[in-house]
Scaffold this motif. Structure first.
Motif, short mmCIF file in Angstrom:
data_model
loop_
_atom_site.label_atom_id
_atom_site.label_comp_id
_atom_site.label_asym_id
_atom_site.label_seq_id
_atom_site.Cartn_x
_atom_site.Cartn_y
_atom_site.Cartn_z
N GLY A 52 0.55 -1.40 0.07
CA GLY A 52 -0.03 0.18 -0.18
C GLY A 52 1.12 0.73 0.38
O GLY A 52 2.45 1.18 0.38
N PRO A 53 0.51 2.71 -0.39
CA PRO A 53 0.88 3.34 -0.07
C PRO A 53 1.39 4.24 1.22
O PRO A 53 1.19 3.20 2.71
N ALA A 56 -0.45 4.34 4.55
CA ALA A 56 -1.40 3.37 4.81
C ALA A 56 -1.48 2.11 5.86
O ALA A 56 -3.03 1.73 6.07
N ARG A 225 -5.08 0.48 2.52
CA ARG A 225 -5.01 2.07 1.99
C ARG A 225 -5.93 3.07 3.11
O ARG A 225 -6.82 2.17 4.15
N ALA A 230 -8.46 -2.61 1.54
CA ALA A 230 -8.65 -2.94 0.32
C ALA A 230 -8.96 -4.01 -0.31
O ALA A 230 -9.75 -3.91 -1.34
N GLU A 246 -6.26 3.16 -8.46
CA GLU A 246 -7.30 3.69 -7.22
C GLU A 246 -6.85 3.91 -5.86
O GLU A 246 -6.28 5.50 -5.72
N VAL A 247 -5.98 2.76 -5.51
CA VAL A 247 -5.40 2.85 -3.96
C VAL A 247 -4.22 3.84 -4.23
O VAL A 247 -3.35 4.77 -3.10
N TYR A 248 -3.06 3.74 -5.31
CA TYR A 248 -1.65 4.22 -5.13
C TYR A 248 -2.18 5.77 -5.82
O TYR A 248 -0.73 6.54 -5.62
N GLU A 249 -3.22 5.82 -6.29
CA GLU A 249 -3.25 7.55 -7.16
C GLU A 249 -2.51 7.69 -7.66
O GLU A 249 -1.94 8.79 -8.28
#
Length: 271
Positions: A52-53, A56, A225, A230, A246-249
């Motif tokens: 995740g980013p 997160a 996330r 997620a 979407e998660v990492y934009e």
């Protein structure tokens, strides 16, 4: 009760048994909610990657699974028992933790650092020597066993810290970014060690930023996330372009390996 009895090793569990489980876990740090309603189970014989980013909740979740930080909501079980019910010595026989940073205030030699992993055990000197030697060999730090830990490079320190965790010989490994300071060869070495421990029946939880490494080495992936889960599943099920983008934009591309290997995951670049 004697120390030997109190710190008795965990029983051998059936393959695939749940060794660590988080149910409805929430955590607040400094008034900020960093985990919310997290459900995660970790079974013997598998490598679970947390991805995740930044921010997160990956490292926060690892510390809660380890019992180093108490959850504000929910419960964590280690070997079927709430983590808070284990003494520190009992817990050290059941899980070993590799933090992100490996720092020591005193000039211990490399072998002394690795031998610290044997502290929870009441084993013979010969057993301790064998565990230390094996851990140093698989992480390729034997050649500088006598060097001060403080004199090592960042990557060398990371491998020595991992050797200490392996020498502990706990059935659950919780590793926070073990590949972050390593070159390509040693990244692969560390994750091969994770796979080997899983094949021996241990449960391995590893925080990774490299999605390609997670796809190559993890049996399961939990995508975090904003403190929540997620997605949870195999890399093939979880690593889809819409979810990751979407998660990492940021636009992410996922490709099948041209030679039938693991998925290839890369950020999309407009060249």
């Amino acid at each position: 009760m004697s120390l030997r009895r109190r710190f008795s090793p965990p029983p051998v569990l059936a393959p695939g048994a749940v060794l660590v489980e988080a149910v409805g876990v929430g955590l607040r740090i400094g008034g900020r909610e960093v985990l919310r309603g997290v459900d995660v189970s970790v079974r013997g014989g598998e490598v679970l990657a947390l991805v995740g980013p930044n921010g997160a909740g990956k490292s926060s979740l690892l510390t809660v699974l380890a019992g180093d930080v108490a959850a504000a909501q929910g419960v964590v079980h280690v070997h079927g028992r709430p983590v808070a019910e284990w003494s520190a010595g009992e817990l050290a026989l059941r899980r070993a933790v590799l933090p992100q940073a490996a720092e020591l205030s005193f000039p211990f030699a490399v072998e002394e650092v690795v031998r610290m992993g044997r502290a929870p055990h009441h084993s013979s000197p010969a057993e301790d020597d064998a565990a230390v030697a094996e851990a140093m060999a698989v992480t390729e730090v034997t050649d500088f066993a006598a060097r001060p830990f403080s004199a090592l490079s960042g990557g060398e320190r990371a491998r020595v810290a991992l050797a200490r965790v392996l020498a502990q010989r706990a059935p659950v490994l919780l590793l926070d970014e073990p590949t972050a300071a390593l070159d390509l060869r040693h990244q692969e070495l560390v994750l091969r060690v994770c796979r080997e421990r899983a094949r021996d029946g241990d449960a391995v939880v590893v925080v990774l930023h490299d999605l390609g490494l997670a796809a190559a080495y993890a049996d399961r992936v939990v995508v975090l996330r904003a403190g929540g889960v997620a997605a949870d599943g195999t890399p093939a099920d979880v690593f889809g372009e819409p979810l990751l983008s979407e998660v990492y934009e940021h636009a992410v591309e996922v490709f099948p390996h041209p030679r039938g290997g693991p998925l290839l995951v890369t950020p999309k670049r407009n060249l």
